[in-house]
Design a protein around this motif. Sequence first.
Motif, PDB file in Angstrom:
ATOM      1  N   THR A   1       0.831  -1.195   0.000  1.00  0.00           N
ATOM      2  CA  THR A   1       0.000   0.000   0.000  1.00  0.00           C
ATOM      3  C   THR A   1       0.868   1.247   0.000  1.00  0.00           C
TER       4      THR A   1
ATOM      5  N   MET B   1       0.653   5.778  -0.263  1.00  0.00           N
ATOM      6  CA  MET B   1      -0.186   6.968  -0.202  1.00  0.00           C
ATOM      7  C   MET B   1       0.531   8.128  -0.882  1.00  0.00           C
TER       8      MET B   1
ATOM      9  N   VAL C   1       2.970  17.273  -0.925  1.00  0.00           N
ATOM     10  CA  VAL C   1       4.082  16.492  -0.365  1.00  0.00           C
ATOM     11  C   VAL C   1       4.701  15.642  -1.474  1.00  0.00           C
ATOM     12  N   HIS C   2       3.850  14.845  -2.136  1.00  0.00           N
ATOM     13  CA  HIS C   2       4.335  13.950  -3.185  1.00  0.00           C
ATOM     14  C   HIS C   2       4.091  14.463  -4.594  1.00  0.00           C
TER      15      HIS C   2
ATOM     16  N   PHE D   1       9.634  13.931   6.060  1.00  0.00           N
ATOM     17  CA  PHE D   1       9.384  14.567   7.349  1.00  0.00           C
ATOM     18  C   PHE D   1      10.446  15.599   7.702  1.00  0.00           C
TER      19      PHE D   1
ATOM     20  N   GLU E   1      11.225   8.839   7.352  1.00  0.00           N
ATOM     21  CA  GLU E   1      10.012   8.062   7.087  1.00  0.00           C
ATOM     22  C   GLU E   1      10.168   6.608   7.533  1.00  0.00           C
TER      23      GLU E   1
ATOM     24  N   LEU F   1      10.391   6.279  11.343  1.00  0.00           N
ATOM     25  CA  LEU F   1       9.101   6.454  12.007  1.00  0.00           C
ATOM     26  C   LEU F   1       8.256   5.189  11.897  1.00  0.00           C
TER      27      LEU F   1
ATOM     28  N   VAL G   1      -2.005  -0.393   7.145  1.00  0.00           N
ATOM     29  CA  VAL G   1      -2.374   0.883   7.756  1.00  0.00           C
ATOM     30  C   VAL G   1      -1.575   2.005   7.105  1.00  0.00           C
ATOM     31  N   SER G   2      -2.241   2.947   6.461  1.00  0.00           N
ATOM     32  CA  SER G   2      -1.545   4.114   5.933  1.00  0.00           C
ATOM     33  C   SER G   2      -2.024   5.361   6.652  1.00  0.00           C
ATOM     34  N   ILE G   3      -1.060   6.179   7.035  1.00  0.00           N
ATOM     35  CA  ILE G   3      -1.377   7.381   7.809  1.00  0.00           C
ATOM     36  C   ILE G   3      -0.699   8.584   7.168  1.00  0.00           C
ATOM     37  N   ALA G   4      -1.457   9.644   6.966  1.00  0.00           N
ATOM     38  CA  ALA G   4      -0.879  10.930   6.551  1.00  0.00           C
ATOM     39  C   ALA G   4      -1.101  11.890   7.706  1.00  0.00           C
ATOM     40  N   VAL G   5      -0.052  12.597   8.090  1.00  0.00           N
ATOM     41  CA  VAL G   5      -0.140  13.389   9.311  1.00  0.00           C
ATOM     42  C   VAL G   5       0.667  14.676   9.157  1.00  0.00           C
TER      43      VAL G   5
ATOM     44  N   GLY H   1       1.997  -0.923   5.393  1.00  0.00           N
ATOM     45  CA  GLY H   1       1.466   0.411   5.551  1.00  0.00           C
ATOM     46  C   GLY H   1       2.428   1.460   5.089  1.00  0.00           C
ATOM     47  N   ASP H   2       2.040   2.673   5.312  1.00  0.00           N
ATOM     48  CA  ASP H   2       2.763   3.812   4.806  1.00  0.00           C
ATOM     49  C   ASP H   2       2.501   4.930   5.811  1.00  0.00           C
ATOM     50  N   THR H   3       3.540   5.655   6.167  1.00  0.00           N
ATOM     51  CA  THR H   3       3.340   6.826   7.023  1.00  0.00           C
ATOM     52  C   THR H   3       3.984   7.995   6.320  1.00  0.00           C
ATOM     53  N   THR H   4       3.208   9.027   6.081  1.00  0.00           N
ATOM     54  CA  THR H   4       3.731  10.142   5.315  1.00  0.00           C
ATOM     55  C   THR H   4       3.232  11.444   5.918  1.00  0.00           C
ATOM     56  N   SER H   5       3.832  12.554   5.512  1.00  0.00           N
ATOM     57  CA  SER H   5       3.357  13.825   6.048  1.00  0.00           C
ATOM     58  C   SER H   5       2.202  14.342   5.201  1.00  0.00           C
TER      59      SER H   5
END
Lengths: 348, 348
Positions: free
Chosen positions: A57, A59, A64-65, A346, B17, B20, B100-104, B134-138
């Motif tokens: 997955t 995003m 940002v991207h 980040f 990234e 985190l 789980v992907s989260i953009a924050v 998953g993916d965690t991005t800003s």
Amino acid sequence: MIEDKNQQRTPLSEYGEFGLIDHLTKNLKLNQQTTVKGIGDDAAVLDFKNKQVVVTTDMMVEGVHFDLSYVPLKHLGYKAVVVNISDVCAMNAKATQITVSIAVSNRFPVEALEELYAGIETAAKAYNVDVVGGDTTSSTKGLLISITAIGEVDAEKVVYRNQAKPKDLLVVSGDLGGAYMGLQVLEREKEVFKVNPQNQPDLSPYTYLIERQLKPEARKDIVELLEKLEVKPTSMIDISDGLSSEIIHLSSQSKVGCVLYENKIPIDPALISTCEEFDVDSTTVALNGGEDYELLFTISQDDFPKIKGNPNLTVIGYMEEEKEGLHLITRAETKIPIKAQGWKNFNG
Amino acid sequence: MIEDKNQQRTPLSEYGEFGLIDHLTKNLKLNQQTTVKGIGDDAAVLDFKNKQVVVTTDMMVEGVHFDLSYVPLKHLGYKAVVVNISDVCAMNAKATQITVSIAVSNRFPVEALEELYAGIETAAKAYNVDVVGGDTTSSTKGLLISITAIGEVDAEKVVYRNQAKPKDLLVVSGDLGGAYMGLQVLEREKEVFKVNPQNQPDLSPYTYLIERQLKPEARKDIVELLEKLEVKPTSMIDISDGLSSEIIHLSSQSKVGCVLYENKIPIDPALISTCEEFDVDSTTVALNGGEDYELLFTISQDDFPKIKGNPNLTVIGYMEEEKEGLHLITRAETKIPIKAQGWKNFNG
């Protein structure tokens, strides 16, 4: 830059959530034998028989991207699919389905989402994957796309990142650095446009680089080629964050060292000329640029005759014992440590 | 409302990234036999042998689906998992993995994401699913969570939305409307808090309703119960958008009509008292409230003896020929058409 002031603008509120999803997905066709049920129920239903299933997955967030002032929505949709399929390819698997979730602010008209979906559909056709689910919702700001890709692979053919062995050859597909320099060209043109909106830039010298940035391809063809050549890589990863960063991933997960030859790194002539124009070092760009979505893999030396001379594949180094560390041998034959300088979203 | 001014605040930029994601997922354990490889490669690898695979995805956006002024992050993480598992349950399947992907945005410290992940982990344990990717991005603004859930089911046990038949009984699990009224209570307290931040409200009369809103559960237990009772529903859906809306989905996809009895709709006593206090009709709330994540399904009349008297299940009506349409029989025995008034996030 790409905005057409006369375009039709249907507000998103004309459709309810279900209406909008129906509207956007009504043209999608199912082609995969593994898809039992696509969009329209609580979940999609898939049947992989005795194959293993891979899931990944990714995003992409506006600001940002991607920057919609120079990324056409159709290209964005295409790329969002491709980056996920690339991860499936990196497992030596065949992508079969995707789910697409989109969060979008009211500033976008329905026509913008239609463009985005046209790109998604084009990619789905090109890579023969079914769009089997998704979610479309409003956001308070901007556009965000989250895609999950699913693929299938015979259990004995899965390639992980952690099975490279000392003496294995390090191989890369295609050429590197193009997507990053394409971005630099687009960023420069955006600044020029701000100062002089009437300026019609001649971007033809940069066509290849811009295409690498805006419309990258997943190397499904390389997975198929390796199968045909009867080569199973010992480890594999796709290059999304730059060659250095991916070499570090393969090496640390496989607990091996690595020697990389600067003069072997495949670089397109357009990259060299553009790097000269921008006064940046093309090797630095190839090492750290990212977003090329080429495959980086290791093979046993025994397999070298099978790939030798193939124009799509370049041997760029070899793996070593872990204690030897990771090094780049420069054109001047100096040996310098490889460090990651991949994109850090980040930072800052 | 829930902010602790003295809490530790580590900026996201302290981690890259990858750092985190590693930091947030380091405690996650894999328990599913079907998980061959979890986080740490280009994709997760799963093996379902001869089972079919279900896939569903859902996105939750700050300011649209949740308000962090009264939703604790841990609860948010829990709920984001649950709403996806609920969709898997609605296929009569068993959830096995999630990504789980989260953009924050940078306004959130690392500690906030730790809280969110603690909730995700709690839900993963409670429902015995593995977090495999998953993916965690800003993001440029706010918090967004996109989860994809995967489940397994024997091919002959999958329950779709479109196989309800005339004369089938319409059954619902649990009780309805609670989540919506819980939200009304929280919204009211937020307004009170704005006027008088010193006010310590007594929320104890609303505990059940608030819990229904903040910490809903997926009815995995009902899927297991039905299997034990040897009842295979003819159609099933989870109630995310309100009973009316879901009845319309089941009926239109199955091409049947429906009769629903107002006096059969299961409602908790706390809902009745709170609806009186807020001066709203409890049936309207139960019909249109949404977010209860109960299961709505149809069964053949032959199966009625198997479910009769079960406290978790209520027969609320029956299906008819399509031409008869969809109707609610009120307590006063009037017959009125069922219309959807589910949440429309794009309206307004």
